[in-house]
Design an enzyme around this catalytic site. Structure first.
Site, PDB file in Angstrom:
ATOM      1  N   GLY A   9      30.626 -24.443 -27.229  1.00  0.00           N
ATOM      2  CA  GLY A   9      30.894 -24.312 -28.657  1.00  0.00           C
ATOM      3  C   GLY A   9      31.340 -25.639 -29.232  1.00  0.00           C
ATOM      4  O   GLY A   9      32.531 -25.868 -29.453  1.00  0.00           O
ATOM      5  N   SER A  55      28.887 -27.558 -31.700  1.00  0.00           N
ATOM      6  CA  SER A  55      28.288 -27.707 -33.027  1.00  0.00           C
ATOM      7  C   SER A  55      28.858 -26.692 -34.010  1.00  0.00           C
ATOM      8  O   SER A  55      29.142 -25.546 -33.647  1.00  0.00           O
ATOM      9  CB  SER A  55      26.776 -27.508 -32.949  1.00  0.00           C
ATOM     10  OG  SER A  55      26.214 -28.387 -32.010  1.00  0.00           O
ATOM     11  N   SER A 113      23.954 -21.799 -27.218  1.00  0.00           N
ATOM     12  CA  SER A 113      23.059 -21.157 -26.245  1.00  0.00           C
ATOM     13  C   SER A 113      23.886 -20.336 -25.267  1.00  0.00           C
ATOM     14  O   SER A 113      24.976 -20.756 -24.886  1.00  0.00           O
ATOM     15  CB  SER A 113      22.279 -22.217 -25.461  1.00  0.00           C
ATOM     16  OG  SER A 113      21.679 -23.134 -26.338  1.00  0.00           O
ATOM     17  N   GLU A 164      25.804 -33.653 -19.749  1.00  0.00           N
ATOM     18  CA  GLU A 164      24.696 -32.927 -20.360  1.00  0.00           C
ATOM     19  C   GLU A 164      23.440 -33.793 -20.329  1.00  0.00           C
ATOM     20  O   GLU A 164      22.364 -33.347 -19.974  1.00  0.00           O
ATOM     21  CB  GLU A 164      25.046 -32.554 -21.811  1.00  0.00           C
ATOM     22  CG  GLU A 164      23.913 -31.863 -22.545  1.00  0.00           C
ATOM     23  CD  GLU A 164      24.319 -31.333 -23.928  1.00  0.00           C
ATOM     24  OE1 GLU A 164      25.297 -31.841 -24.496  1.00  0.00           O
ATOM     25  OE2 GLU A 164      23.630 -30.416 -24.413  1.00  0.00           O
TER      26      GLU A 164
HETATM   27  C1  LIG Z   1      17.606 -25.137 -28.803  1.00  0.00           C
HETATM   28  C2  LIG Z   1      18.960 -25.663 -29.174  1.00  0.00           C
HETATM   29  C3  LIG Z   1      20.060 -25.345 -28.395  1.00  0.00           C
HETATM   30  C4  LIG Z   1      21.332 -25.793 -28.746  1.00  0.00           C
HETATM   31  N1  LIG Z   1      22.396 -25.433 -27.966  1.00  0.00           N
HETATM   32  C5  LIG Z   1      23.656 -25.800 -28.343  1.00  0.00           C
HETATM   33  C6  LIG Z   1      24.806 -25.335 -27.617  1.00  0.00           C
HETATM   34  O1  LIG Z   1      24.679 -24.606 -26.636  1.00  0.00           O
HETATM   35  N2  LIG Z   1      26.019 -25.701 -28.040  1.00  0.00           N
HETATM   36  C7  LIG Z   1      26.203 -26.535 -29.112  1.00  0.00           C
HETATM   37  O2  LIG Z   1      27.349 -26.860 -29.426  1.00  0.00           O
HETATM   38  N3  LIG Z   1      25.135 -26.997 -29.838  1.00  0.00           N
HETATM   39  C8  LIG Z   1      23.874 -26.637 -29.476  1.00  0.00           C
HETATM   40  N4  LIG Z   1      22.780 -27.081 -30.212  1.00  0.00           N
HETATM   41  C9  LIG Z   1      23.029 -27.854 -31.425  1.00  0.00           C
HETATM   42  C10 LIG Z   1      22.592 -29.298 -31.377  1.00  0.00           C
HETATM   43  O3  LIG Z   1      23.465 -30.059 -30.589  1.00  0.00           O
HETATM   44  C11 LIG Z   1      22.537 -29.794 -32.825  1.00  0.00           C
HETATM   45  O4  LIG Z   1      21.525 -29.075 -33.478  1.00  0.00           O
HETATM   46  C12 LIG Z   1      22.236 -31.259 -32.915  1.00  0.00           C
HETATM   47  O5  LIG Z   1      23.312 -32.025 -32.438  1.00  0.00           O
HETATM   48  C13 LIG Z   1      21.906 -31.700 -34.369  1.00  0.00           C
HETATM   49  O6  LIG Z   1      22.874 -31.246 -35.265  1.00  0.00           O
HETATM   50  P1  LIG Z   1      22.429 -30.501 -36.621  1.00  0.00           P
HETATM   51  O7  LIG Z   1      21.568 -29.386 -36.220  1.00  0.00           O
HETATM   52  O8  LIG Z   1      23.649 -30.217 -37.384  1.00  0.00           O
HETATM   53  O9  LIG Z   1      21.547 -31.534 -37.408  1.00  0.00           O
HETATM   54  P2  LIG Z   1      22.044 -32.788 -38.273  1.00  0.00           P
HETATM   55  O10 LIG Z   1      23.095 -33.514 -37.524  1.00  0.00           O
HETATM   56  O11 LIG Z   1      22.368 -32.331 -39.647  1.00  0.00           O
HETATM   57  O12 LIG Z   1      20.741 -33.667 -38.303  1.00  0.00           O
HETATM   58  C14 LIG Z   1      19.615 -33.411 -39.168  1.00  0.00           C
HETATM   59  C15 LIG Z   1      18.678 -34.598 -39.071  1.00  0.00           C
HETATM   60  O13 LIG Z   1      19.358 -35.781 -39.507  1.00  0.00           O
HETATM   61  C16 LIG Z   1      19.313 -36.773 -38.522  1.00  0.00           C
HETATM   62  N5  LIG Z   1      20.549 -37.565 -38.515  1.00  0.00           N
HETATM   63  C17 LIG Z   1      21.825 -37.099 -38.579  1.00  0.00           C
HETATM   64  N6  LIG Z   1      22.695 -38.114 -38.520  1.00  0.00           N
HETATM   65  C18 LIG Z   1      21.972 -39.249 -38.419  1.00  0.00           C
HETATM   66  C19 LIG Z   1      22.283 -40.637 -38.308  1.00  0.00           C
HETATM   67  N7  LIG Z   1      23.541 -41.069 -38.261  1.00  0.00           N
HETATM   68  N8  LIG Z   1      21.269 -41.501 -38.235  1.00  0.00           N
HETATM   69  C20 LIG Z   1      19.984 -41.085 -38.250  1.00  0.00           C
HETATM   70  N9  LIG Z   1      19.618 -39.818 -38.345  1.00  0.00           N
HETATM   71  C21 LIG Z   1      20.605 -38.895 -38.433  1.00  0.00           C
HETATM   72  C22 LIG Z   1      19.157 -36.013 -37.211  1.00  0.00           C
HETATM   73  O14 LIG Z   1      18.585 -36.833 -36.208  1.00  0.00           O
HETATM   74  C23 LIG Z   1      18.245 -34.876 -37.640  1.00  0.00           C
HETATM   75  O15 LIG Z   1      16.914 -35.313 -37.634  1.00  0.00           O
HETATM   76  C24 LIG Z   1      21.498 -26.633 -29.870  1.00  0.00           C
HETATM   77  C25 LIG Z   1      20.389 -26.966 -30.649  1.00  0.00           C
HETATM   78  C26 LIG Z   1      19.129 -26.488 -30.321  1.00  0.00           C
HETATM   79  C27 LIG Z   1      17.959 -26.861 -31.175  1.00  0.00           C
END
Ligand SMILES: Cc1cc2nc3c(=O)[nH]c(=O)nc-3n(C[C@H](O)[C@H](O)[C@H](O)COP(=O)(O)OP(=O)(O)OC[C@H]3O[C@@H](n4cnc5c(N)ncnc54)[C@H](O)[C@@H]3O)c2cc1C
Lengths: 386, 309
Positions: free
Chosen positions: A128, A130, A162, A245
């Site tokens: 947990g 994100s 997940s 990870e």
């Molecule tokens: C299949 C799957 C499983 C997951 N499992 C887990 C889990 O078990 N536990 C958990 O905690 N999380 C989990 N996640 C979450 C994952 O870690 C986040 O989705 C990821 O870190 C991106 O965060 P966000 O979705 O908020 O996107 P955002 O951070 O909002 O990003 C959106 C877009 O903006 C870009 N971006 C953001 N900041 C920057 C920057 N500084 N420079 C350039 N580009 C940028 C990103 O690259 C992306 O393209 C999972 C995600 C997926 C898809």
């Protein structure tokens, strides 16, 4: 440099191969990341049999129930398991993230309590980290942990978690000092997923599967004894988790890509391939072999230094993009049949499913953009972009 | 399984880099004195008796330094075809060779001897004229031989597949050196150069292509070292790995130079800047022996039609 197995490694490889050939349950062959609730019993049984055979937590120290084996053995096991299409141990998060973090930062009581059930699959973990407003920018975490005597009271929301729908525990990153900003004032907790106030809502993914979840936390009580590391020192502990990870999965990813590419080559044999498709297949094979050898190099470096290096980020990033290209190439070879799903589709719709799932590969465990910035800043030493 | 270099190989790399930085245009005799021309020649013939992994270190460092001279053509390509006495002469710095496998012959300005393959043998070419051609990479001239006839028989053509593996791997290693140098230039420039009040390397549009370059070069280097290892132990996958290494490294080196030029702006487009020499060598390597698409076609045949892996 010698890329061959030592005689002892070769013997281990053949033992593993034989064991997998007789023990992988047919109905679970090809299972990927995540759990459908219907399959939980079978996946637990499979994981328990891995544990009984000594293959769960191969590199964990013997005192925590591991085999204390070398990284080379771990790599051999992962290679053979991928090629045998063995499903992963259901404790992916426990084995790869929670466990190593507890081994590094945990108290003796925490180690005694939590490590063994990870290996035996008696307890499943989720992560947990994100939140709706803290994704790539993890230091923006807001879920609050308020101290009340000998416990913390936790309120907030986590997302994309997940395995949360089947998990017993969660490694939870919280903000324990409401006046703090960014990396300060964070506390890393071990959360009992069965505690009152924890609500899990599955999220359906673009593939149609529900592997990840939202977690709503309202007034959840967590004993102070469940703090991992120091109160207020959660960021450092979270970094250990992320290093593991991204750091130790390299070989597993490469081996899965090899499996996909072997299937792609046989698809090209079955259906024929144009000159351009053949060129693209060769290009992906070159990439695969490059990734494999890079994974070996980083494994050898890790064996010497003991800490996963930035190579982990490199392998994850390149693997994720290669996996997207390889699966897209398969759809190209399938022609209009690529439009079919499941039972109607060639190979049971495996390629369609793989291509859709691969879109998540460049987002989970650090987006490709974030990983490129890590390579630029930490490996090349370029000035920070933020 | 161990994929790390030995301390001796790391030591050799450090020595080679220091020497080539101090001596940008070493003579053939100087390379012989260092033991480089005979790196893989047996000790009883006056060589260093080292393996292909040590030779690999030299190819990479010589590529990085863009050292002119017939090291690649002699040591990687010709030596396996040479009888003992000729190998001794190379180790001693008295002879250098080019093996003419096509009409274009490398280093024709400087080599003492030329070999050709014909029928079932490789022969020394005698009574020929040399004609140098205009090329872009001044550090590795090309020419054609005019006239000439087969002299001594050097060996059977059975050696040619081994020569090709060595040649492709040496080219890949050189490319890794060239690419790494181009990337280093870019990294140091974008860390210092400021526009809009910030170092340009803090812009992701500048930084991310350099991160990509680093990763492509790492893959290339892993492949080149893997191929070198396979050659050093006579592993059956050596040919396939060598083709893969040359395909990846040739492309990665050219891309590294292209992106480095872009990251430098106008200064990167000048004749005075070292990048113009680096990109020309990278282009030389990419086109020499077999182009990327030709190598991939070979690989596809092995994988799809012949069941190789
Ligand atoms: C299949 C799957 C499983 C997951 N499992 C887990 C889990 O078990 N536990 C958990 O905690 N999380 C989990 N996640 C979450 C994952 O870690 C986040 O989705 C990821 O870190 C991106 O965060 P966000 O979705 O908020 O996107 P955002 O951070 O909002 O990003 C959106 C877009 O903006 C870009 N971006 C953001 N900041 C920057 C920057 N500084 N420079 C350039 N580009 C940028 C990103 O690259 C992306 O393209 C999972 C995600 C997926 C898809």
């Amino acid at each position: 440099m010698d890329l061959r197995d030592t005689p002892e490694e070769a013997a281990f490889r053949s033992t593993v191969r034989d064991w997998l050939a007789t023990n992988v349950p047919d109905e679970l062959r090809g299972y990927g990341f995540g759990v459908h609730t219907d399959d939980l019993t079978a996946l637990r049984a499979w994981s328990a049999s891995l544990h009984a055979a000594g293959y769960a937590g191969l590199t964990w120290p013997a005192e925590y129930g591991g085999a204390g084996a070398t990284l080379a053995h771990q790599a051999i096991f992962l290679e053979e398991a991928a090629l045998a299409e063995a499903p992963p141990h259901v404790g992916v998060i426990g084995l790869g993230m929670a466990g190593p973090t507890i081994i590094t930062h945990g108290t003796p009581e925490q180690k005694a309590r939590y490590l063994a059930p990870i290996l035996s699959a008696d307890e499943i973990w989720c992560q947990g980290f994100s939140e709706p407003d803290a994704g790539s920018d993890l230091a923006g975490v807001r879920a609050s942990a308020r101290r009340e005597g000998d416990r913390f009271v936790v309120d907030g929301q986590k997302v994309w978690s997940s395995y949360a729908h089947v998990a017993d525990h969660c490694i939870l990153l919280t903000r324990s000092d409401p006046s703090s900003r960014r990396h300060e004032g964070l506390t890393y907790l071990i959360l009992d997923m069965h505690a009152p106030g924890v609500e899990v809502r599955p999220l359906r993914q673009l593939t149609g599967d529900a592997e990840f979840n939202e977690i709503f936390l309202s007034g959840v009580e967590v004993p102070v004894a469940s703090v991992l590391g120091e109160v207020g020192g959660g960021w450092q502990v979270a970094m250990t988790t992320l290093l593991h990870e991204r750091g130790t999965l390299g070989i597993a990813l490469v081996s899965r890509l090899e499996l996909a590419l072997r299937k792609l080559v046989s698809l090209a044999r079955d259906r024929g391939a144009t000159t351009l498709q053949r060129d693209a297949i060769a290009r992906e094979w070159v990439e695969l072999e490059g990734l494999r050898l890079t994974a070996y190099r980083s494994l050898s470096a890790l064996a010497r230094t003991g800490v996963p290096g930035p190579e982990g980020s490199i392998l994850k990033l390149q693997w994720s993009e290669a996996n997207q290209r390889v699966t897209a190439l398969a759809l190209d070879l399938l022609g209009p049949d690529a439009l079919l799903a499941a039972g109607n589709a060639p190979y049971g719709g495996w390629w369609q499913q793989q291509q859709l799932r691969s879109r998540g590969n460049t987002i989970e465990a650090g987006t490709s953009e974030i990983l490129r910035s890590i390579v630029a800043e930490r490996v090349l030493g370029l000035p920070r972009s933020r | 399984m161990d994929a790390s270099p030995t301390p001796e190989q790391e030591e050799l790399r450090a020595q080679a880099r220091a020497f080539l930085e101090a001596t940008p245009e070493p003579t053939w005799g100087a390379l012989a004195e260092l033991g480089w021309t005979g790196v893989g020649v047996a000790e009883e013939l006056g060589g260093a008796g080292l393996g292909f992994l040590e030779q690999a270190v030299l190819h990479e460092e010589l590529g990085r330094a863009l050292t002119p001279g017939p090291f690649y053509g002699t040591v990687a390509v010709s030596l396996p075809a040479l009888p003992a006495d000729d190998q001794a002469a190379v180790a001693a710095g008295e002879a250098s060779w080019a093996l003419a496998l096509g009409p274009l012959v490398p280093d024709l300005d400087s080599v003492t001897n030329v070999a050709v393959a014909g029928g079932d043998g490789v022969y020394e070419l005698v009574r020929f004229e040399r004609e140098l051609l205009a090329t872009h990479d001044a550090t590795r001239p090309l020419g054609v031989v005019v006239g000439g006839e087969a002299g001594r028989r050097l060996c059977s053509t059975e050696v040619l597949p081994e020569i090709r593996r060595r040649s492709l791997t040496a080219l890949a290693l050189e490319a890794c050196g060239v690419g790494a140098r181009a990337l280093e230039l870019a990294v140091s420039y974008v860390g210092e150069r400021e526009q809009f009040g910030r170092p340009i390397g803090s812009y992701q549009a500048v930084a991310h292509p350099l991160a990509t370059t680093f990763m492509e070069l790492e893959l290339a280097r892993s492949l080149a070292l893997g191929a070198a290892w396979a050659i050093s132990v006579g592993d059956g996958r050596a040919g396939l790995l060598a083709a893969a290494a040359k395909a990846q490294a040739g492309e990665a080196a050219v891309a590294a130079c292209e992106r480095s030029i872009q990251a430098h702006g106008g200064i990167g487009f000048t004749w005075e800047h070292p990048l113009q020499r680096l990109i020309k060598r990278a282009l030389w390597i990419r086109s020499w022996e077999a182009s990327t698409s030709a190598l991939r076609a070979e690989i596809a045949t092995r994988l799809i039609d012949e069941g190789g892996w």
